[in-house]
Design a protein around this motif. Sequence first.
Motif, PDB file in Angstrom:
ATOM      1  N   ALA A  38       0.859  -1.184   0.000  1.00 35.32           N
ATOM      2  CA  ALA A  38       0.000   0.000   0.000  1.00 35.32           C
ATOM      3  C   ALA A  38       0.893   1.232   0.000  1.00 35.32           C
ATOM      4  O   ALA A  38       2.030   1.186   0.485  1.00 35.32           O
ATOM      5  CB  ALA A  38      -0.924   0.003   1.212  1.00 35.32           C
ATOM      6  N   SER A  46      -2.284  -2.955  -3.228  1.00 34.61           N
ATOM      7  CA  SER A  46      -3.737  -3.108  -3.188  1.00 34.61           C
ATOM      8  C   SER A  46      -4.465  -1.792  -2.949  1.00 34.61           C
ATOM      9  O   SER A  46      -5.656  -1.681  -3.253  1.00 34.61           O
ATOM     10  CB  SER A  46      -4.136  -4.108  -2.102  1.00 34.61           C
ATOM     11  OG  SER A  46      -3.715  -3.644  -0.820  1.00 34.61           O
ATOM     12  N   SER A  47      -3.766  -0.808  -2.386  1.00 39.40           N
ATOM     13  CA  SER A  47      -4.418   0.474  -2.117  1.00 39.40           C
ATOM     14  C   SER A  47      -3.423   1.620  -2.259  1.00 39.40           C
ATOM     15  O   SER A  47      -2.225   1.458  -2.018  1.00 39.40           O
ATOM     16  CB  SER A  47      -5.051   0.496  -0.723  1.00 39.40           C
ATOM     17  OG  SER A  47      -4.106   0.183   0.275  1.00 39.40           O
ATOM     18  N   LYS A  60      -8.542   2.824  -8.550  1.00 35.33           N
ATOM     19  CA  LYS A  60      -9.126   2.582  -7.238  1.00 35.33           C
ATOM     20  C   LYS A  60      -8.373   3.324  -6.127  1.00 35.33           C
ATOM     21  O   LYS A  60      -8.458   2.939  -4.956  1.00 35.33           O
ATOM     22  CB  LYS A  60      -9.147   1.081  -6.943  1.00 35.33           C
ATOM     23  CG  LYS A  60     -10.253   0.339  -7.687  1.00 35.33           C
ATOM     24  CD  LYS A  60     -11.633   0.823  -7.224  1.00 35.33           C
ATOM     25  CE  LYS A  60     -12.752   0.004  -7.835  1.00 35.33           C
ATOM     26  NZ  LYS A  60     -14.085   0.457  -7.341  1.00 35.33           N
ATOM     27  N   SER A  61      -7.667   4.377  -6.489  1.00 35.31           N
ATOM     28  CA  SER A  61      -7.004   5.199  -5.468  1.00 35.31           C
ATOM     29  C   SER A  61      -8.050   5.973  -4.676  1.00 35.31           C
ATOM     30  O   SER A  61      -9.173   6.208  -5.137  1.00 35.31           O
ATOM     31  CB  SER A  61      -6.027   6.172  -6.128  1.00 35.31           C
ATOM     32  OG  SER A  61      -6.718   7.017  -7.035  1.00 35.31           O
ATOM     33  N   THR A  62      -7.666   6.368  -3.472  1.00 37.88           N
ATOM     34  CA  THR A  62      -8.522   7.214  -2.621  1.00 37.88           C
ATOM     35  C   THR A  62      -7.867   8.589  -2.536  1.00 37.88           C
ATOM     36  O   THR A  62      -6.687   8.695  -2.206  1.00 37.88           O
ATOM     37  CB  THR A  62      -8.665   6.635  -1.210  1.00 37.88           C
ATOM     38  OG1 THR A  62      -9.197   5.311  -1.294  1.00 37.88           O
ATOM     39  CG2 THR A  62      -9.580   7.504  -0.363  1.00 37.88           C
ATOM     40  N   LEU A  92      -6.688   2.998   3.598  1.00 38.22           N
ATOM     41  CA  LEU A  92      -5.721   1.961   3.226  1.00 38.22           C
ATOM     42  C   LEU A  92      -6.235   0.576   3.596  1.00 38.22           C
ATOM     43  O   LEU A  92      -6.057  -0.392   2.848  1.00 38.22           O
ATOM     44  CB  LEU A  92      -4.388   2.202   3.939  1.00 38.22           C
ATOM     45  CG  LEU A  92      -3.513   3.343   3.442  1.00 38.22           C
ATOM     46  CD1 LEU A  92      -2.289   3.468   4.335  1.00 38.22           C
ATOM     47  CD2 LEU A  92      -3.077   3.130   1.995  1.00 38.22           C
ATOM     48  N   ASN A 121      -9.284  -0.512   3.831  1.00 34.51           N
ATOM     49  CA  ASN A 121     -10.491  -0.965   3.148  1.00 34.51           C
ATOM     50  C   ASN A 121     -10.641  -0.311   1.777  1.00 34.51           C
ATOM     51  O   ASN A 121     -11.536   0.516   1.564  1.00 34.51           O
ATOM     52  CB  ASN A 121     -11.725  -0.667   4.008  1.00 34.51           C
ATOM     53  CG  ASN A 121     -12.936  -1.469   3.566  1.00 34.51           C
ATOM     54  OD1 ASN A 121     -12.972  -2.024   2.469  1.00 34.51           O
ATOM     55  ND2 ASN A 121     -13.941  -1.511   4.426  1.00 34.51           N
ATOM     56  N   PRO A 122      -9.785  -0.680   0.813  1.00 34.33           N
ATOM     57  CA  PRO A 122      -9.891  -0.088  -0.527  1.00 34.33           C
ATOM     58  C   PRO A 122     -11.177  -0.487  -1.238  1.00 34.33           C
ATOM     59  O   PRO A 122     -11.637   0.215  -2.138  1.00 34.33           O
ATOM     60  CB  PRO A 122      -8.662  -0.644  -1.251  1.00 34.33           C
ATOM     61  CG  PRO A 122      -8.299  -1.897  -0.517  1.00 34.33           C
ATOM     62  CD  PRO A 122      -8.655  -1.628   0.916  1.00 34.33           C
ATOM     63  N   GLY A 174     -11.849   2.923  -2.121  1.00 36.95           N
ATOM     64  CA  GLY A 174     -11.125   3.078  -3.377  1.00 36.95           C
ATOM     65  C   GLY A 174     -11.977   3.730  -4.456  1.00 36.95           C
ATOM     66  O   GLY A 174     -13.179   3.486  -4.562  1.00 36.95           O
TER      67      GLY A 174
END
Length: 316
Positions: free
Chosen positions: A80, A113-114, A150-152, A205, A207-208, A212
């Motif tokens: 991450a 993953s995130s 799927k980035s935040t 981070l 919970n993408p 996300g």
Amino acid sequence: MAKSGALNGKMVVLMGGTGFLGNYVAQALLSRGARLRICGRDPQAAFKLKPLANLGQLQFVRMDATDRRSVERCIDGADAVVNLVGSFDGDLYKLMGEAPGWMAEAAKATGASSFVHVSAIAAEPDEDTDNAYAGAKHLGERRVREAFKKSTIIRPSIIFGKDDNFLNMFGELISKLPVLPVFGPEAKLQLVYVDDVAEAIAQALENPGTHGGKTYELGGPEALSMLEVNQRIADAQRRKRTFLPMPDALSATFAALPGTPMGSDQWNLLKQGNVASGDYPGFEKFDIEPKPLGLFLDKWMTRFRKHGRFEPRLSA
């Protein structure tokens, strides 16, 4: 180290993690059992975190955010990534516009993953703006979203904390000067507590699947004018102070002068205020109740009082 949780044992890379916000994000992640790689121009600035980590839980890497190969080396092997890089100096479009895209591409390539990108409420609707800071922030958001869908994206208002550069700068000035100018006196600021922002980043981070691909604007529970912020600081120091609201034209001239503590970009951002637009979700999506400035200010301003904690209710 925590024994359960989505981040337990995972390698999280904090790009620009040696600064004010990075310190609190690191603490939130260490408590979740994450392994951290903290990357920045001066890794030693984060050495104070060592006592909080278990053996092997922390890495420190020197990183130049304007050098793509340096960025990619830092992110290699990450589970991450959080981008915390920000500045008002230098090549802003490269540092906060292009570089975040490199980070997102590297995170995607390494299998992270995130990815959480910390932007700012100041981001303009497009990067073709006279304000380089706001334009660069917007470009960075676009580059990140293109590379890592799927980035935040986290857009905080002005972040405050015990060791910030905002409250402490005004606290120092108010403790020494009986009369102070106030630039942008009516500008509204939705000051947000650093621990609350760090917790939101950690949850994003973790919970993408939920966070996300989304953008969040994080502001505190109240909107205060610059004049109100100054007066609250003076009250917490128990000092009588005269505040002089400055006209915009004079403030703009001051900000344009070399060597002043506030540049033109900062002045333009201050003038327009810094509050959540209401167009994006906020802390409620993380089940976080943001804490108000008043919860901390009296305690934090004790060191600026003439007689410290023994100060009477009002001082000259």
